[in-house]
Design an enzyme around this catalytic site. Sequence first.
Site, PDB file in Angstrom:
ATOM      1  N   CYS A 114      34.599  31.718  31.265  1.00 57.45           N
ATOM      2  CA  CYS A 114      35.283  31.371  30.659  1.00 57.45           C
ATOM      3  C   CYS A 114      35.714  29.881  30.343  1.00 57.45           C
ATOM      4  O   CYS A 114      36.729  29.565  29.741  1.00 57.45           O
ATOM      5  CB  CYS A 114      37.089  32.308  30.761  1.00 57.45           C
ATOM      6  N   HIS A 249      43.032  29.327  27.409  1.00 60.09           N
ATOM      7  CA  HIS A 249      42.112  30.340  27.900  1.00 60.09           C
ATOM      8  C   HIS A 249      43.176  31.577  27.379  1.00 60.09           C
ATOM      9  O   HIS A 249      44.145  31.728  28.375  1.00 60.09           O
ATOM     10  CB  HIS A 249      42.203  30.280  29.025  1.00 60.09           C
ATOM     11  N   ASN A 279      40.640  38.793  24.848  1.00 65.72           N
ATOM     12  CA  ASN A 279      39.544  37.762  25.631  1.00 65.72           C
ATOM     13  C   ASN A 279      38.392  37.034  24.652  1.00 65.72           C
ATOM     14  O   ASN A 279      37.101  38.339  25.632  1.00 65.72           O
ATOM     15  CB  ASN A 279      39.676  37.845  27.397  1.00 65.72           C
TER      16      ASN A 279
HETATM   17  O1  UT7 Z   1      38.990  35.503  31.648  1.00 66.40           O
HETATM   18  C1  UT7 Z   1      39.487  36.075  32.795  1.00 66.40           C
HETATM   19  C2  UT7 Z   1      39.176  37.634  32.490  1.00 66.40           C
HETATM   20  N1  UT7 Z   1      40.315  38.007  33.259  1.00 66.40           N
HETATM   21  C3  UT7 Z   1      41.690  38.135  33.308  1.00 66.40           C
HETATM   22  O2  UT7 Z   1      41.763  37.308  32.870  1.00 66.40           O
HETATM   23  C4  UT7 Z   1      42.307  39.341  33.561  1.00 66.40           C
HETATM   24  C5  UT7 Z   1      43.219  39.160  34.665  1.00 66.40           C
HETATM   25  N2  UT7 Z   1      44.259  40.241  35.095  1.00 66.40           N
HETATM   26  C6  UT7 Z   1      44.970  41.319  33.942  1.00 66.40           C
HETATM   27  O3  UT7 Z   1      45.341  40.893  32.569  1.00 66.40           O
HETATM   28  C7  UT7 Z   1      45.871  42.265  34.220  1.00 66.40           C
HETATM   29  O4  UT7 Z   1      46.315  42.458  36.036  1.00 66.40           O
HETATM   30  C8  UT7 Z   1      45.099  43.317  33.722  1.00 66.40           C
HETATM   31  C9  UT7 Z   1      45.739  43.246  32.285  1.00 66.40           C
HETATM   32  C10 UT7 Z   1      43.872  43.546  34.156  1.00 66.40           C
HETATM   33  C11 UT7 Z   1      46.467  44.918  33.859  1.00 66.40           C
HETATM   34  O5  UT7 Z   1      47.359  44.621  34.318  1.00 66.40           O
HETATM   35  P1  UT7 Z   1      48.031  44.699  36.242  1.00 66.40           P
HETATM   36  O6  UT7 Z   1      49.670  44.599  34.779  1.00 66.40           O
HETATM   37  O7  UT7 Z   1      48.233  43.594  36.479  1.00 66.40           O
HETATM   38  O8  UT7 Z   1      48.311  46.369  35.866  1.00 66.40           O
HETATM   39  P2  UT7 Z   1      47.135  47.021  37.485  1.00 66.40           P
HETATM   40  O9  UT7 Z   1      46.340  46.546  37.453  1.00 66.40           O
HETATM   41  O10 UT7 Z   1      48.595  46.378  38.281  1.00 66.40           O
HETATM   42  O11 UT7 Z   1      47.409  48.679  36.202  1.00 66.40           O
HETATM   43  C12 UT7 Z   1      48.969  48.958  36.569  1.00 66.40           C
HETATM   44  C13 UT7 Z   1      48.883  50.680  35.952  1.00 66.40           C
HETATM   45  C14 UT7 Z   1      47.856  51.188  36.926  1.00 66.40           C
HETATM   46  O12 UT7 Z   1      48.367  52.364  37.003  1.00 66.40           O
HETATM   47  P3  UT7 Z   1      49.015  53.199  38.281  1.00 66.40           P
HETATM   48  O13 UT7 Z   1      47.831  52.746  39.933  1.00 66.40           O
HETATM   49  O14 UT7 Z   1      50.014  51.948  38.266  1.00 66.40           O
HETATM   50  O15 UT7 Z   1      49.481  54.257  38.719  1.00 66.40           O
HETATM   51  C15 UT7 Z   1      45.876  51.532  36.194  1.00 66.40           C
HETATM   52  O16 UT7 Z   1      45.337  52.526  37.125  1.00 66.40           O
HETATM   53  O17 UT7 Z   1      48.351  50.564  34.843  1.00 66.40           O
HETATM   54  C16 UT7 Z   1      46.926  51.402  35.092  1.00 66.40           C
HETATM   55  N3  UT7 Z   1      45.674  50.382  33.903  1.00 66.40           N
HETATM   56  C17 UT7 Z   1      45.873  50.945  33.106  1.00 66.40           C
HETATM   57  N4  UT7 Z   1      47.131  52.282  31.773  1.00 66.40           N
HETATM   58  C18 UT7 Z   1      46.575  52.373  30.789  1.00 66.40           C
HETATM   59  C19 UT7 Z   1      44.625  50.098  33.831  1.00 66.40           C
HETATM   60  N5  UT7 Z   1      44.471  49.651  32.655  1.00 66.40           N
HETATM   61  C20 UT7 Z   1      44.787  51.201  31.790  1.00 66.40           C
HETATM   62  C21 UT7 Z   1      45.116  50.964  30.557  1.00 66.40           C
HETATM   63  N6  UT7 Z   1      45.816  51.800  29.354  1.00 66.40           N
HETATM   64  N7  UT7 Z   1      43.884  49.923  29.605  1.00 66.40           N
END
Ligand code: UT7
Length: 343
Positions: A114, A249, A279
């Site tokens: 990115c 970004h 993204n």
């Molecule tokens: O160009 C660079 C590319 N990457 C990025 O920029 C990614 C950077 N990270 C993020 O944007 C965030 O970490 C995410 C959007 C990927 C995830 O958000 P988060 O607030 O960090 O969520 P999390 O990973 O802490 O997950 C929270 C909950 C989990 O469930 P439990 O363990 O609390 O029961 C996940 O399993 O949300 C769950 N979860 C989802 N639920 C519904 C993870 N993905 C999803 C989904 N839909 N798509």
Amino acid sequence: MTIRSRISGIGKYVPERVLTNFDLEKLVNTSDTWIQERTGVRERHIAADDETASSMGILAAQQALAQAEVSPDDLDLIIAATTSPDGMFPAIASRIQDGLGANHAGAFDINAACVGFLSALATASQFIATGTYQRILVIGSEVLSRIIDWNDRNTCVLFGDGAGAVVLEAAEQGGPLSFVLHSDGSGASSLYAHGPCSAPNGLEADGYFISMDGRRIFKFAVQAMESAIREAIDKAGLDLSDVDLMIPHQANLRIIKATAKALGLPPERAMINVDRYGNTSSASIPMALREAWEQDRLHEGDRLAMVTFGGGLVWGAMIFEWSAVGPVRPKAAPVHATTASGS
Ligand code: UT7
């Protein structure tokens, strides 16, 4: 004296097909509410079967060239950034060169995930600063939909396809005032896609698609974007209050807002379009730049802070002084009053 450069044309292309969060609800266990709250994304565009990073790059480039009133034949160099190229080689930049009919341009690709577009723009500006080249096309183009596991809700809700392009030309004013590029390859395992490539594990099916430790990347992103902007601002001899518009970004609305907050920048000074495209990796900054121009948010002399992070891990920022798009015209000859003759 180093030669300045300016962006004389900006182009953007997104495929026609739109994939909404509601469409994704039918593919994986997710919801529109979760995606909007955690990422700010509402929808993203997905390439048609016959579209590639190079075909989309050509369309974005044509728009940029038309705005700059530059003929493809007048380009000295084409640098394309992509993490989803048509193949291992040739470079998509060469395919774009052919598609445009840029018969005098050299061409190569940059892969810095990115940070690809920013790295390409920084590279292009150096060719111009040294007087080596005068007109360079810089492109970011991605078909990430082809390297996404559509069964993985951790990643498939985040990304989209698209392309952006700029024409960078030697000029008397404007252009990069500073840039910083960083890498910490020890973080490679938190965001990667292995294949197809030459590493033995790249041939394993489970390494083919984008794999990501979302939480780790989130923390890294905010800290990296904040520190990169501070460093670039210092390098340019400016103050954070001099930033007129941040072009970050477009990875996640929460990351953008947290970065603006950490820098003490009002949220309205951040360009945001992640809601409509998700993204798009190396395409995200030039696409956001094009939309900022369309929304009349870029003004002569404005200081833009482009900032980004990605798989590598890599991160970087550029402070860019804006100068109006359009053809680079020679200075108008001074107008002399004509002496009235006759009566
Ligand atoms: O160009 C660079 C590319 N990457 C990025 O920029 C990614 C950077 N990270 C993020 O944007 C965030 O970490 C995410 C959007 C990927 C995830 O958000 P988060 O607030 O960090 O969520 P999390 O990973 O802490 O997950 C929270 C909950 C989990 O469930 P439990 O363990 O609390 O029961 C996940 O399993 O949300 C769950 N979860 C989802 N639920 C519904 C993870 N993905 C999803 C989904 N839909 N798509």
